[in-house]
Design a protein around this motif. Structure first.
Motif, PDB file in Angstrom:
ATOM      1  N   ARG A   1      36.092  -8.417 -14.786  1.00 49.39           N
ATOM      2  CA  ARG A   1      36.612  -7.051 -14.785  1.00 49.39           C
ATOM      3  C   ARG A   1      36.468  -6.386 -13.421  1.00 49.39           C
ATOM      4  NH1 ARG A   1      33.318  -4.511 -19.194  1.00 49.39           N
ATOM      5  NH2 ARG A   1      32.056  -6.374 -19.081  1.00 49.39           N
ATOM      6  N   CYS A   2      36.218  -7.187 -12.397  1.00 51.42           N
ATOM      7  CA  CYS A   2      36.066  -6.666 -11.030  1.00 51.42           C
ATOM      8  C   CYS A   2      37.400  -6.708 -10.290  1.00 51.42           C
ATOM      9  CB  CYS A   2      35.041  -7.493 -10.265  1.00 51.42           C
ATOM     10  SG  CYS A   2      33.348  -7.299 -10.864  1.00 51.42           S
ATOM     11  N   VAL A   3      37.687  -5.645  -9.560  1.00 52.09           N
ATOM     12  CA  VAL A   3      38.890  -5.567  -8.738  1.00 52.09           C
ATOM     13  C   VAL A   3      38.518  -5.018  -7.369  1.00 52.09           C
ATOM     14  CG1 VAL A   3      40.506  -5.352 -10.674  1.00 52.09           C
ATOM     15  CG2 VAL A   3      39.489  -3.300  -9.689  1.00 52.09           C
ATOM     16  N   ARG A   4      39.412  -5.243  -6.408  1.00 53.32           N
ATOM     17  CA  ARG A   4      39.143  -4.809  -5.039  1.00 53.32           C
ATOM     18  C   ARG A   4      40.386  -4.185  -4.419  1.00 53.32           C
ATOM     19  NH1 ARG A   4      39.844  -8.007  -0.428  1.00 53.32           N
ATOM     20  NH2 ARG A   4      37.684  -7.568   0.086  1.00 53.32           N
ATOM     21  N   ILE A   5      40.150  -3.419  -3.378  1.00 54.28           N
ATOM     22  CA  ILE A   5      41.230  -2.881  -2.559  1.00 54.28           C
ATOM     23  C   ILE A   5      41.407  -3.845  -1.386  1.00 54.28           C
ATOM     24  CG2 ILE A   5      41.988  -0.959  -1.113  1.00 54.28           C
ATOM     25  CD1 ILE A   5      40.131   0.842  -2.850  1.00 54.28           C
ATOM     26  N   PRO A   6      42.592  -4.431  -1.209  1.00 58.95           N
ATOM     27  CA  PRO A   6      42.793  -5.378  -0.105  1.00 58.95           C
ATOM     28  C   PRO A   6      42.593  -4.711   1.261  1.00 58.95           C
ATOM     29  CG  PRO A   6      44.544  -5.571  -1.724  1.00 58.95           C
ATOM     30  CD  PRO A   6      43.769  -4.340  -2.077  1.00 58.95           C
ATOM     31  N   MET A   7      41.974  -5.470   2.166  1.00 55.50           N
ATOM     32  CA  MET A   7      41.730  -5.011   3.537  1.00 55.50           C
ATOM     33  C   MET A   7      41.865  -6.201   4.488  1.00 55.50           C
ATOM     34  SD  MET A   7      38.343  -2.637   2.986  1.00 55.50           S
ATOM     35  CE  MET A   7      37.507  -3.869   2.007  1.00 55.50           C
ATOM     36  N   VAL A   8      41.949  -5.927   5.760  1.00 54.47           N
ATOM     37  CA  VAL A   8      41.995  -7.004   6.751  1.00 54.47           C
ATOM     38  C   VAL A   8      40.648  -7.719   6.778  1.00 54.47           C
ATOM     39  CG1 VAL A   8      43.720  -5.831   8.185  1.00 54.47           C
ATOM     40  CG2 VAL A   8      41.291  -5.529   8.684  1.00 54.47           C
TER      41      VAL A   8
ATOM     42  N   GLY B   1      37.175  -8.986   7.875  1.00 54.10           N
ATOM     43  CA  GLY B   1      36.173  -8.374   8.740  1.00 54.10           C
ATOM     44  C   GLY B   1      35.919  -6.907   8.462  1.00 54.10           C
ATOM     45  N   ALA B   2      36.815  -6.240   7.722  1.00 55.28           N
ATOM     46  CA  ALA B   2      36.582  -4.840   7.352  1.00 55.28           C
ATOM     47  C   ALA B   2      35.572  -4.827   6.214  1.00 55.28           C
ATOM     48  CB  ALA B   2      37.881  -4.163   6.929  1.00 55.28           C
ATOM     49  N   ARG B   3      34.492  -4.112   6.400  1.00 51.33           N
ATOM     50  CA  ARG B   3      33.422  -4.121   5.406  1.00 51.33           C
ATOM     51  C   ARG B   3      33.813  -3.391   4.125  1.00 51.33           C
ATOM     52  NH1 ARG B   3      29.312  -1.876   8.432  1.00 51.33           N
ATOM     53  NH2 ARG B   3      29.618   0.075   7.352  1.00 51.33           N
ATOM     54  N   SER B   4      34.334  -2.178   4.271  1.00 53.68           N
ATOM     55  CA  SER B   4      34.741  -1.400   3.102  1.00 53.68           C
ATOM     56  C   SER B   4      35.446  -0.129   3.552  1.00 53.68           C
ATOM     57  CB  SER B   4      33.524  -1.035   2.235  1.00 53.68           C
ATOM     58  OG  SER B   4      32.655  -0.176   2.955  1.00 53.68           O
ATOM     59  N   LEU B   5      36.046   0.556   2.598  1.00 53.23           N
ATOM     60  CA  LEU B   5      36.654   1.863   2.837  1.00 53.23           C
ATOM     61  C   LEU B   5      35.659   2.955   2.452  1.00 53.23           C
ATOM     62  CD1 LEU B   5      40.170   1.248   1.287  1.00 53.23           C
ATOM     63  CD2 LEU B   5      39.646   1.515   3.710  1.00 53.23           C
ATOM     64  N   ASN B   6      35.915   4.166   2.881  1.00 57.58           N
ATOM     65  CA  ASN B   6      35.124   5.301   2.449  1.00 57.58           C
ATOM     66  C   ASN B   6      35.210   5.419   0.931  1.00 57.58           C
ATOM     67  OD1 ASN B   6      35.374   8.348   1.599  1.00 57.58           O
ATOM     68  ND2 ASN B   6      33.966   8.252   3.339  1.00 57.58           N
ATOM     69  N   LEU B   7      34.098   5.742   0.293  1.00 63.33           N
ATOM     70  CA  LEU B   7      34.038   5.805  -1.165  1.00 63.33           C
ATOM     71  C   LEU B   7      35.044   6.791  -1.751  1.00 63.33           C
ATOM     72  CD1 LEU B   7      32.712   4.950  -3.827  1.00 63.33           C
ATOM     73  CD2 LEU B   7      30.968   6.710  -3.406  1.00 63.33           C
ATOM     74  N   SER B   8      35.149   7.978  -1.190  1.00 65.72           N
ATOM     75  CA  SER B   8      36.083   8.950  -1.763  1.00 65.72           C
ATOM     76  C   SER B   8      37.531   8.503  -1.596  1.00 65.72           C
ATOM     77  CB  SER B   8      35.862  10.354  -1.190  1.00 65.72           C
ATOM     78  OG  SER B   8      36.097  10.394   0.182  1.00 65.72           O
ATOM     79  N   ASN B   9      37.837   7.819  -0.500  1.00 62.44           N
ATOM     80  CA  ASN B   9      39.183   7.270  -0.331  1.00 62.44           C
ATOM     81  C   ASN B   9      39.455   6.179  -1.360  1.00 62.44           C
ATOM     82  OD1 ASN B   9      39.635   8.942   1.866  1.00 62.44           O
ATOM     83  ND2 ASN B   9      39.085   7.395   3.353  1.00 62.44           N
ATOM     84  N   SER B  10      38.472   5.327  -1.584  1.00 60.88           N
ATOM     85  CA  SER B  10      38.626   4.242  -2.559  1.00 60.88           C
ATOM     86  C   SER B  10      38.887   4.787  -3.952  1.00 60.88           C
ATOM     87  CB  SER B  10      37.372   3.356  -2.569  1.00 60.88           C
ATOM     88  OG  SER B  10      37.197   2.733  -1.328  1.00 60.88           O
ATOM     89  N   VAL B  11      38.132   5.797  -4.342  1.00 58.23           N
ATOM     90  CA  VAL B  11      38.333   6.406  -5.655  1.00 58.23           C
ATOM     91  C   VAL B  11      39.746   6.953  -5.771  1.00 58.23           C
ATOM     92  CG1 VAL B  11      37.662   8.339  -7.153  1.00 58.23           C
ATOM     93  CG2 VAL B  11      35.894   6.902  -6.088  1.00 58.23           C
ATOM     94  N   ALA B  12      40.207   7.662  -4.747  1.00 59.11           N
ATOM     95  CA  ALA B  12      41.550   8.249  -4.786  1.00 59.11           C
ATOM     96  C   ALA B  12      42.629   7.176  -4.901  1.00 59.11           C
ATOM     97  CB  ALA B  12      41.783   9.112  -3.549  1.00 59.11           C
ATOM     98  N   ILE B  13      42.487   6.110  -4.141  1.00 62.08           N
ATOM     99  CA  ILE B  13      43.474   5.030  -4.186  1.00 62.08           C
ATOM    100  C   ILE B  13      43.585   4.459  -5.590  1.00 62.08           C
ATOM    101  CG2 ILE B  13      43.879   2.634  -3.447  1.00 62.08           C
ATOM    102  CD1 ILE B  13      42.698   3.490  -0.695  1.00 62.08           C
ATOM    103  N   VAL B  14      42.466   4.142  -6.193  1.00 59.14           N
ATOM    104  CA  VAL B  14      42.476   3.446  -7.484  1.00 59.14           C
ATOM    105  C   VAL B  14      42.838   4.389  -8.628  1.00 59.14           C
ATOM    106  CG1 VAL B  14      41.152   2.026  -9.090  1.00 59.14           C
ATOM    107  CG2 VAL B  14      40.855   1.722  -6.621  1.00 59.14           C
TER     108      VAL B  14
END
Length: 171
Positions: A116-123, A125-138
């Motif tokens: 049940r795990c999903v991710r936001i695709p990134m290039v 070497g990119a560690r992660s996106l900002n948490l609030s941005n990630s929430v908004a995207i999903v």
């Protein structure tokens, strides 16, 4: 829909997420320990004047959260997920679970719910996106799949004094 923040650390992120919850009609669930006080001025400032438009609940730990929602359908967001967030099908009562800003969700949890795990695709070497941005995207993808229930789909310039302002003509 429901947004779950597992041990959030940065008040401004949580404030921004609270504002997103208000704008989308989503409920916010906060799993302690929190890296800030709920009275934190940065938390309140980031949420602006939207606090009265949203509902939230705080839990002392993840087990208490699970006890409160035993039948919940959850999606876990992690950079370690096997598939993209756009590959999941979201329902109106689903929970989107996000980890804290510096550690994400614990691997002991992820190993139990990996399907049940999903991710936001990134290039690479990119560690992660900002948490609030990630929430908004999903959350907006989940709501898009459902036809944006209860949300206004169109805006209007009617009644705006600046509707004929010169800057409105720029492309």
């Amino acid at each position: 829909m429901h947004i779950v923040l597992y041990e959030p650390e940065i008040p401004q992120n949580t404030g921004n997420i609270a504002r997103t919850c208000a704008a989308t009609g989503s409920m916010l669930h906060l799993i302690e320990p929190l890296g800030f006080e709920l009275s934190d001025r940065y938390l309140k400032r980031a949420g602006l004047d939207y606090w009265h438009m949203m509902h939230y609940r705080v839990y002392p730990d993840f087990e208490r959260f699970l006890e409160a929602w035993p039948e919940a359908r959850m999606h876990f967001l992690t950079t370690k997920a096997p598939r993209a967030y756009t590959e999941a099908a979201y329902g109106p009562d689903d929970f989107l679970v996000f980890g804290c800003e510096t550690r994400g969700l614990p691997e002991s949890l992820l190993s139990r719910v990996y399907d049940r795990c999903v991710r936001i695709p990134m290039v690479p070497g990119a560690r992660s996106l900002n948490l609030s941005n990630s929430v908004a995207i999903v959350i907006y993808e989940a709501l898009r799949q459902q036809g944006f229930p209860g949300l206004e789909a169109q805006g209007s310039l009617t009644g705006r004094e600046d509707a004929s302002a010169p800057w409105m003509d720029y492309v």
